[in-house]
Structures are given as structure tokens and as C-alpha cells.
Design a protein around this motif. Sequence first.
Motif, mmCIF file in Angstrom:
data_model
loop_
_atom_site.group_PDB
_atom_site.id
_atom_site.type_symbol
_atom_site.label_atom_id
_atom_site.label_comp_id
_atom_site.label_asym_id
_atom_site.label_seq_id
_atom_site.Cartn_x
_atom_site.Cartn_y
_atom_site.Cartn_z
ATOM 1 N N SER A 13 53.598 40.694 35.305
ATOM 2 C CA SER A 13 52.321 40.304 34.697
ATOM 3 C C SER A 13 51.717 39.110 35.433
ATOM 4 C CB SER A 13 52.468 40.042 33.201
ATOM 5 O OG SER A 13 53.247 38.908 33.003
ATOM 6 N N GLN A 14 52.567 38.206 35.962
ATOM 7 C CA GLN A 14 52.034 37.075 36.741
ATOM 8 C C GLN A 14 51.344 37.570 38.021
ATOM 9 O OE1 GLN A 14 55.373 34.508 37.516
ATOM 10 N NE2 GLN A 14 55.881 34.372 35.355
ATOM 11 N N ILE A 15 51.973 38.538 38.686
ATOM 12 C CA ILE A 15 51.402 39.032 39.955
ATOM 13 C C ILE A 15 50.105 39.815 39.694
ATOM 14 C CG2 ILE A 15 51.829 40.587 41.934
ATOM 15 C CD1 ILE A 15 53.375 37.934 42.095
ATOM 16 N N LEU A 16 50.087 40.577 38.598
ATOM 17 C CA LEU A 16 48.855 41.322 38.288
ATOM 18 C C LEU A 16 47.706 40.360 37.985
ATOM 19 C CD1 LEU A 16 50.340 44.211 36.105
ATOM 20 C CD2 LEU A 16 49.625 44.313 38.495
ATOM 21 N N LYS A 17 48.032 39.287 37.253
ATOM 22 C CA LYS A 17 47.008 38.278 36.953
ATOM 23 C C LYS A 17 46.528 37.626 38.262
ATOM 24 C CE LYS A 17 46.424 34.412 33.830
ATOM 25 N NZ LYS A 17 47.135 33.381 33.131
ATOM 26 N N LEU A 18 47.478 37.353 39.139
ATOM 27 C CA LEU A 18 47.119 36.753 40.427
ATOM 28 C C LEU A 18 46.182 37.675 41.205
ATOM 29 C CD1 LEU A 18 47.457 34.729 42.807
ATOM 30 C CD2 LEU A 18 49.452 36.059 43.492
ATOM 31 N N LEU A 19 46.519 38.979 41.237
ATOM 32 C CA LEU A 19 45.673 39.924 41.972
ATOM 33 C C LEU A 19 44.255 39.940 41.412
ATOM 34 C CD1 LEU A 19 48.238 42.835 42.453
ATOM 35 C CD2 LEU A 19 47.094 41.571 44.289
ATOM 36 N N LYS A 20 44.138 39.892 40.087
ATOM 37 C CA LYS A 20 42.800 39.867 39.474
ATOM 38 C C LYS A 20 42.052 38.610 39.891
ATOM 39 C CE LYS A 20 42.813 42.852 35.526
ATOM 40 N NZ LYS A 20 42.355 43.063 34.194
ATOM 41 N N ASN A 21 42.737 37.475 39.883
ATOM 42 C CA ASN A 21 42.087 36.211 40.274
ATOM 43 C C ASN A 21 41.668 36.235 41.739
ATOM 44 O OD1 ASN A 21 42.483 35.263 37.725
ATOM 45 N ND2 ASN A 21 44.315 34.060 38.207
ATOM 46 N N VAL A 22 42.570 36.744 42.582
ATOM 47 C CA VAL A 22 42.275 36.822 44.026
ATOM 48 C C VAL A 22 41.047 37.702 44.248
ATOM 49 C CG1 VAL A 22 43.139 37.814 46.190
ATOM 50 C CG2 VAL A 22 44.601 36.315 44.847
ATOM 51 N N GLN A 23 40.989 38.818 43.524
ATOM 52 C CA GLN A 23 39.852 39.729 43.702
ATOM 53 C C GLN A 23 38.555 39.091 43.200
ATOM 54 O OE1 GLN A 23 39.613 43.417 41.341
ATOM 55 N NE2 GLN A 23 39.306 44.460 43.285
ATOM 56 N N ALA A 24 38.634 38.406 42.056
ATOM 57 C CA ALA A 24 37.425 37.768 41.517
ATOM 58 C C ALA A 24 36.896 36.720 42.491
ATOM 59 C CB ALA A 24 37.733 37.134 40.161
ATOM 60 N N ALA A 25 37.804 36.016 43.161
ATOM 61 C CA ALA A 25 37.378 34.960 44.088
ATOM 62 C C ALA A 25 36.886 35.523 45.422
ATOM 63 C CB ALA A 25 38.541 33.989 44.329
ATOM 64 N N SER A 26 37.422 36.678 45.836
ATOM 65 C CA SER A 26 37.139 37.170 47.197
ATOM 66 C C SER A 26 36.165 38.340 47.246
ATOM 67 C CB SER A 26 38.460 37.621 47.854
ATOM 68 O OG SER A 26 38.974 38.744 47.145
ATOM 69 N N GLY A 27 36.069 39.105 46.152
ATOM 70 C CA GLY A 27 35.231 40.311 46.172
ATOM 71 C C GLY A 27 35.840 41.445 46.968
ATOM 72 N N THR A 28 37.133 41.355 47.261
ATOM 73 C CA THR A 28 37.827 42.411 48.012
ATOM 74 C C THR A 28 38.058 43.638 47.109
ATOM 75 O OG1 THR A 28 38.928 40.772 49.384
ATOM 76 C CG2 THR A 28 39.976 42.919 49.260
ATOM 77 N N ALA A 29 37.881 44.824 47.685
ATOM 78 C CA ALA A 29 38.177 46.052 46.941
ATOM 79 C C ALA A 29 39.671 46.353 47.049
ATOM 80 C CB ALA A 29 37.370 47.213 47.516
ATOM 81 N N PHE A 30 40.242 46.904 45.973
ATOM 82 C CA PHE A 30 41.665 47.274 45.973
ATOM 83 C C PHE A 30 41.817 48.776 45.723
ATOM 84 C CE2 PHE A 30 43.070 42.912 43.994
ATOM 85 C CZ PHE A 30 43.003 42.315 45.239
ATOM 86 N N LEU A 31 42.725 49.401 46.456
ATOM 87 C CA LEU A 31 43.240 50.709 46.051
ATOM 88 C C LEU A 31 44.645 50.448 45.534
ATOM 89 C CD1 LEU A 31 43.049 53.835 45.901
ATOM 90 C CD2 LEU A 31 44.213 53.895 48.099
ATOM 91 N N LEU A 32 44.841 50.641 44.235
ATOM 92 C CA LEU A 32 46.133 50.359 43.613
ATOM 93 C C LEU A 32 46.905 51.664 43.473
ATOM 94 C CD1 LEU A 32 48.158 48.566 42.083
ATOM 95 C CD2 LEU A 32 46.803 48.929 40.022
ATOM 96 N N VAL A 33 47.924 51.835 44.310
ATOM 97 C CA VAL A 33 48.763 53.035 44.277
ATOM 98 C C VAL A 33 49.955 52.733 43.375
ATOM 99 C CG1 VAL A 33 50.189 54.569 45.677
ATOM 100 C CG2 VAL A 33 48.077 53.633 46.633
ATOM 101 N N ALA A 34 50.116 53.484 42.298
ATOM 102 C CA ALA A 34 51.189 53.145 41.354
ATOM 103 C C ALA A 34 51.585 54.356 40.518
ATOM 104 C CB ALA A 34 50.736 52.013 40.427
ATOM 105 N N HIS A 35 52.847 54.374 40.074
ATOM 106 C CA HIS A 35 53.265 55.435 39.163
ATOM 107 C C HIS A 35 53.206 54.944 37.714
ATOM 108 C CE1 HIS A 35 56.961 53.114 39.411
ATOM 109 N NE2 HIS A 35 57.251 53.644 38.241
ATOM 110 N N ASP A 36 53.075 53.626 37.530
ATOM 111 C CA ASP A 36 53.088 53.047 36.191
ATOM 112 C C ASP A 36 51.668 53.061 35.620
ATOM 113 O OD1 ASP A 36 53.068 51.352 33.983
ATOM 114 O OD2 ASP A 36 54.673 50.096 34.778
ATOM 115 N N LEU A 37 51.445 53.952 34.649
ATOM 116 C CA LEU A 37 50.089 54.112 34.123
ATOM 117 C C LEU A 37 49.604 52.885 33.371
ATOM 118 C CD1 LEU A 37 51.034 57.187 34.538
ATOM 119 C CD2 LEU A 37 49.110 57.649 33.047
#
Length: 343
Positions: A185-209
Motif C-alpha cells: 500500500s505504501q508503494i501504490l500510494k507513492l506511485l499515485k503521488n509520483v504520477q500526480a507530480a509528473s503527469g506520466t502515464a502508467f500501464l499497470l500490468v497485474a494479476h491482483d484485481l
Amino acid sequence: MTTPCLRVENLNVMYDVGKRKLHAAKDVSFEIAPGETLGLVGESGSGKSTAGLALLRLIEPSSGKIMLGDTNVATAGRRELQLLRKRMQMVFQDPYSSLNPSMTIEQLLTEPLIVHADMAASDRRAAVGKMLESVGLHAGYAARYPHEFSGGQRQRIAIARSMMLHPDLVVLDEPVSALDVSTQSQILKLLKNVQAASGTAFLLVAHDLAVVRLMSPRVAVMYLGEIVETGPSARVYDEPAHPYTAALISAVPFPDPVRQRSANRIILGGDLPSPLNPPSGCRFRTRCPFAMDICARAAPPTVQVEGGGVAACHLHTEGPKLGGRSLNAFMRERNIGAMEVTT
Ligand code: SF4
């Protein structure tokens, strides 16, 4: 309409296995807007990681377009590809193996700058310190080696490395699946913050729905190399229009046991068929409780779904003719509770 950051059209990845062809990704198409996260979900072996790796040409696509802005990554020459790598990065599943153990954190983070950016050594050092702090690590950690950090800290370092060149797109391949739940949950929160600050698009490949729902406003579902459904996450999770999506979601436990018992559920049985010998017609037909004769004869058409997105299933045009309505609506109408695949 915003110009997509990434537009993938009919991407195919085929491998030679002896004298046979393995079609690992088949006519995969999707778009990601600037600053958006698209979730790509499916079971192990569905082809989602193959598609993610092919976007960056870490494996070679057999055909199709991968448009990053106006440039087709799929046909880029060596020099052009090197320039494109500046704009597309990847974070791998395993932070234990994705960081070179013989390099310090400073060396790992400055490497992309040395290759792609014309910066003085003092500016690179300052950029590393700033980036480490932006991912929640002390700038003084730059002199340390990867083995001196926990799994979560290493994934923070991998994320920092991917962001050093301010890319347009980062492919996150199962970025939290090797971590414990609280670190996830810490890393997911970090990714959201990083994206909000940078405007980078993410493709999130995952099996965990659950992870994908938390992170991605839109989702694409893959089965045996093909995308079978896409749409806004809220619609896809609550009102799936493809039996495979419905089965995947049925396997996610509800926090409320009463809702769990009363839910319309499709319990998925059997294993993924071999991609070397996929079923004819609809690739999901050997595990689908709704399979009809036509499903063996013809590949299903892609139909628009109420509430947004598309699904590829004959149920929408044949048999009950759902016409883009959700599968849950159909099961509720017919008073079908749970369906189990027994084959
Ligand atoms: Fe099931 Fe047929 Fe739809 Fe495939 S096309 S998911 S087999 S109903």
C-alpha cells in the motif's frame, strides 16, 4: 479529445516453438491518455507481461503499431529506439533482481542521465538526491548498495530510476506482487503521488484485481493473448460484460459475506489451455459456462458495452443477445446465482 500518450493497434507477438507458432499476444489494441493509468489484468500466462515488454521492444513484436505520440516504436531503428527509451521506462516485479547489485544507488540513478542527458556531474548528483527524496528516501542513501535496503525501499529506488528522465510512459509489471501487504500500500500510494507530480502515464500490468481497481480508472482484461474486455474500472468491476471478466471478479472476496453469498458468481474451473494449441473460435470457450455452438466456429465480435468500453463475446449478438448489457443483469433476470465450470 486528448491525443493519446500511447496507442497500440493490433499488436502481435509470436514465438517459434520448434516447428509451431506460439501466439503470445494477438491483435492487442488499447490507448492510454497522458497522465492516465490503464490496468492490464489476467491470469498468469494471459500474455499481459508479454504485451508490456513488447511496448518497450524488450521483446520484438511480430506486427502491429505502438504509437508513442507520433512515433511508431514497433518500427523504430536502433538510434530512434534509443531516443524513445528516454520516454518509456519499466519497473519490474522483483526489486531484488532488477537493480544491479554491484552499483551504488547513485550509479544506478545517474546511468540514465549519462546515457540520455547532457548534464554536469554535480547536476546529476543533485538530481539523484532530489529524486531519492521524492520517493521517500534520504538523499544520503545514494552511496549505498541495493543489498542494504528492504524490498519496499528497493522498489522505491526502481521507481526513482524509472522517473529520472521524466518519461511519458512507465510500464509497471506487477510492481507490488513481491512485497508484503503493508509495503504494497505504501508503494501504490507513492506511485499515485509520483504520477500526480509528473503527469506520466502508467500501464499497470497485474494479476491482483484489487490493486488494479485502486490504481486504474480504466482496465483491459486479457485471456490467452487477447483482450476480451475493456472499460472504466467502475463499470467493468461492477457490471462485467464478458464471462471471463465476471469469473475473475467472482474470485475476489467481498468484505461483506452476505454480499458474497448473494452475488451472481461464475466460478472458474480448469486450467488455461496451451497457447500452442488454443481453442478454435472463442479462446475462452473451453472454460465458459455459457459456451454455444457458434463459440467453437467463429471468433466473437467486439461490441460496445453500456456504461463504457467493449467486450468480445457472442452472448451479445447470439443466443440471449445481450446487446452490450452486463452479464450480471442477464444472470439477475434469469435468477442465476452461481455458475460453476465443471469441465
Ligand atoms: Fe463464452 Fe462464447 Fe462468449 Fe466465448 S464467445 S465468452 S465461449 S459465450
